[in-house]
Design a protein around this motif. Structure first.
Motif, short mmCIF file in Angstrom:
data_model
loop_
_atom_site.label_atom_id
_atom_site.label_comp_id
_atom_site.label_asym_id
_atom_site.label_seq_id
_atom_site.Cartn_x
_atom_site.Cartn_y
_atom_site.Cartn_z
N GLN A 153 0.76 -1.30 0.08
CA GLN A 153 0.17 -0.05 -0.17
C GLN A 153 0.89 0.99 -0.05
OE1 GLN A 153 -3.61 0.53 0.80
NE2 GLN A 153 -4.16 -1.93 0.68
N PHE A 154 2.00 1.22 0.60
CA PHE A 154 2.90 2.29 0.58
C PHE A 154 4.32 2.10 0.61
CE2 PHE A 154 5.43 5.41 3.21
CZ PHE A 154 4.36 6.63 3.37
N VAL A 155 4.92 2.92 -0.26
CA VAL A 155 6.46 2.33 -0.67
C VAL A 155 7.29 3.89 -0.48
CG1 VAL A 155 7.96 1.55 -2.52
CG2 VAL A 155 5.69 0.74 -2.21
N LYS A 156 8.26 3.66 0.25
CA LYS A 156 9.36 4.81 0.36
C LYS A 156 10.67 4.56 -0.51
CE LYS A 156 9.60 7.50 3.41
NZ LYS A 156 9.36 8.93 3.60
N GLY A 157 11.17 5.53 -0.98
CA GLY A 157 12.51 5.12 -1.64
C GLY A 157 13.51 5.36 -0.83
N TRP A 186 8.41 3.21 17.71
CA TRP A 186 7.69 2.33 16.70
C TRP A 186 8.77 1.11 16.02
CZ3 TRP A 186 6.96 7.75 17.03
CH2 TRP A 186 5.63 7.83 17.27
N PRO A 187 9.30 0.29 16.87
CA PRO A 187 10.34 -0.46 16.54
C PRO A 187 9.87 -1.25 15.19
CG PRO A 187 9.27 -1.28 18.50
CD PRO A 187 8.85 0.18 18.39
N LEU A 188 8.79 -1.36 14.78
CA LEU A 188 8.36 -1.95 13.42
C LEU A 188 8.67 -1.14 12.33
CD1 LEU A 188 4.74 -3.61 14.36
CD2 LEU A 188 7.15 -4.95 14.00
N GLU A 208 -6.07 9.04 1.32
CA GLU A 208 -7.28 9.54 1.55
C GLU A 208 -7.71 9.24 3.20
OE1 GLU A 208 -9.78 8.77 -1.55
OE2 GLU A 208 -10.43 6.60 -0.58
N ARG A 209 -7.44 8.10 3.70
CA ARG A 209 -7.44 8.05 5.08
C ARG A 209 -6.58 8.49 6.09
NH1 ARG A 209 -7.48 1.66 4.28
NH2 ARG A 209 -8.12 1.58 6.71
N LEU A 210 -5.41 9.16 5.62
CA LEU A 210 -4.51 9.41 6.86
C LEU A 210 -4.54 11.08 6.89
CD1 LEU A 210 -1.50 7.53 5.46
CD2 LEU A 210 -3.15 6.83 7.12
N PRO A 211 -4.51 11.57 8.13
CA PRO A 211 -4.18 12.87 8.55
C PRO A 211 -2.75 13.31 7.99
CG PRO A 211 -3.78 11.83 10.53
CD PRO A 211 -4.34 10.48 9.35
N ALA A 226 0.25 5.14 8.46
CA ALA A 226 0.09 4.11 7.56
C ALA A 226 0.32 2.71 8.04
CB ALA A 226 1.19 4.31 6.27
N LEU A 227 1.41 2.67 9.02
CA LEU A 227 1.71 1.42 10.10
C LEU A 227 0.47 0.90 10.58
CD1 LEU A 227 3.71 -0.90 11.28
CD2 LEU A 227 4.15 0.80 12.75
N HIS A 228 -0.22 2.00 11.40
CA HIS A 228 -1.18 1.65 12.01
C HIS A 228 -2.46 1.28 11.32
CE1 HIS A 228 0.92 2.36 15.91
NE2 HIS A 228 1.33 3.78 15.70
N THR A 229 -2.60 1.85 10.16
CA THR A 229 -3.65 1.91 9.41
C THR A 229 -3.77 0.38 8.67
OG1 THR A 229 -3.91 4.04 9.23
CG2 THR A 229 -5.29 2.72 7.68
#
Length: 315
Positions: A153-157, A186-188, A208-211, A226-229
């Motif tokens: 769902q979410f990708v960082k470079g 947030w060790p994960l 669209e679901r994130l603040p 994003a981790l929590h969602t």
């Protein structure tokens, strides 16, 4: 490092070379995903044109239709950023024309949040507008897993960040502030190489679901939320090589660090909060003079709570 994070590193960390452009185009056609690229820009006339031109030339042709729309959101530039970006082929939108009933606040996160209203892609890719020696690999690398892996769902470079001629010395706020915060609280998320990097992509249905913190805390805030969602296994990172960009001075980094700490604090406890002010010092004619700045504290609600957005989606 937690065992779960070590397993995640083997499953969800890739290199840009792991997916060919042909594979990405085939996956995009198969699933019908549209891709939007957003460049938040403030006084970036020296670099924004080449970034836009590269994406247009390499990823937006009839032969390579990977990117469907390319939008530069100008947050009030005093130089020729908007004109240069438009001449290179981007659609340029001024921040203040988006959702005008809510007065705009200064900050990168504000621009990213508003960009959801002027883009339509199922996948939204954010690229900083100050990058030098930009490569289309930045885009293909971070959208790749979203096109080929339905569960991502979410990708960082991730990349090397040189500081001048010194290899790997960039990302000072990451090493001094963000990485300790993530490892302790947030060790994960300890496996992310560049948690504050400005190059990342996500599914619109998640964004669209994130603040969105309006300022410097936006990258940390989105990653934690994003981790929590959606959970760790829905997050990923891709090695896209070397990132060269303009570096800020020490005082600017201090303000950035304070905003990031504040963003983390908001997520750790909604009770007592520290005073959102930061005092720094500069030598003047009479010695050291204190300069006090407000720390970014505002956050925009999830876009799904904004009536103009939900109305647009229904229409």
């Amino acid at each position: 490092m937690l065992d779960e994070v070590e397993r995640w590193l083997t499953r969800r960390s890739w290199s840009v070379s792991d997916r060919s452009l042909d594979e990405l185009l085939a996956a995009k056609a198969r699933h019908g995903n549209r891709v939007s690229v957003v460049l938040p820009a403030l006084d970036e006339e020296e670099t924004v044109g080449e970034i836009v031109a590269t994406i247009r030339r390499e990823l937006m042709t009839r032969a390579v239709p990977l990117v469907d729309e390319l939008v530069v959101v100008d947050s009030g530039s005093s130089d020729r950023t908007a004109a240069v970006a438009a001449a290179a082929g981007a659609r340029v939108v001024h921040r203040d024309t988006i959702l005008p009933r809510i007065p705009a606040l200064p900050g990168k996160g504000e621009v990213l949040w508003r960009s959801l209203l002027v883009t339509s892609g199922d996948i939204v890719c954010f690229i900083d507008a100050d990058l030098r020696e930009f490569s289309a690999d930045f885009v293909t690398g971070i959208v790749g897993p979203l096109l080929t892996e339905p569960d991502v769902q979410f990708v960082k470079g991730m990349y090397d960040r040189p500081l001048g001629e010194a290899t790997g010395q960039g990302g000072r706020v990451t090493e001094l502030v963000a990485r300790p915060l993530l490892n302790l609280h947030w060790p994960l998320l300890a496996g992310f190489v560049q948690p504050l990097g400005g190059e990342y992509a996500a599914r619109r249905s998640l964004l669209e679901r994130l603040p969105f913190p309006v300022g410097y805390g936006v990258e940390l805030g989105l990653l934690v939320d994003a981790l929590h969602t959606v959970g760790l296994d829905a997050l990923a990172q891709v090695d896209i090589g070397v990132r060269k960009h303009r570096h800020q001075d020490g005082r600017a980094l201090g303000r950035m660090a304070a905003a990031i700490y504040r963003t983390a604090q908001l997520r750790l406890a909604r009770g007592h909060l520290v005073r959102p002010r930061l005092t720094q010092f500069e030598r003047g004619a009479d010695g050291f003079e204190p300069l006090t700045h407000s720390v970014d504290t505002e956050e925009r609600p999830p876009m799904e709570d904004i009536v103009e957005y939900t109305t647009r989606r229904v229409a």
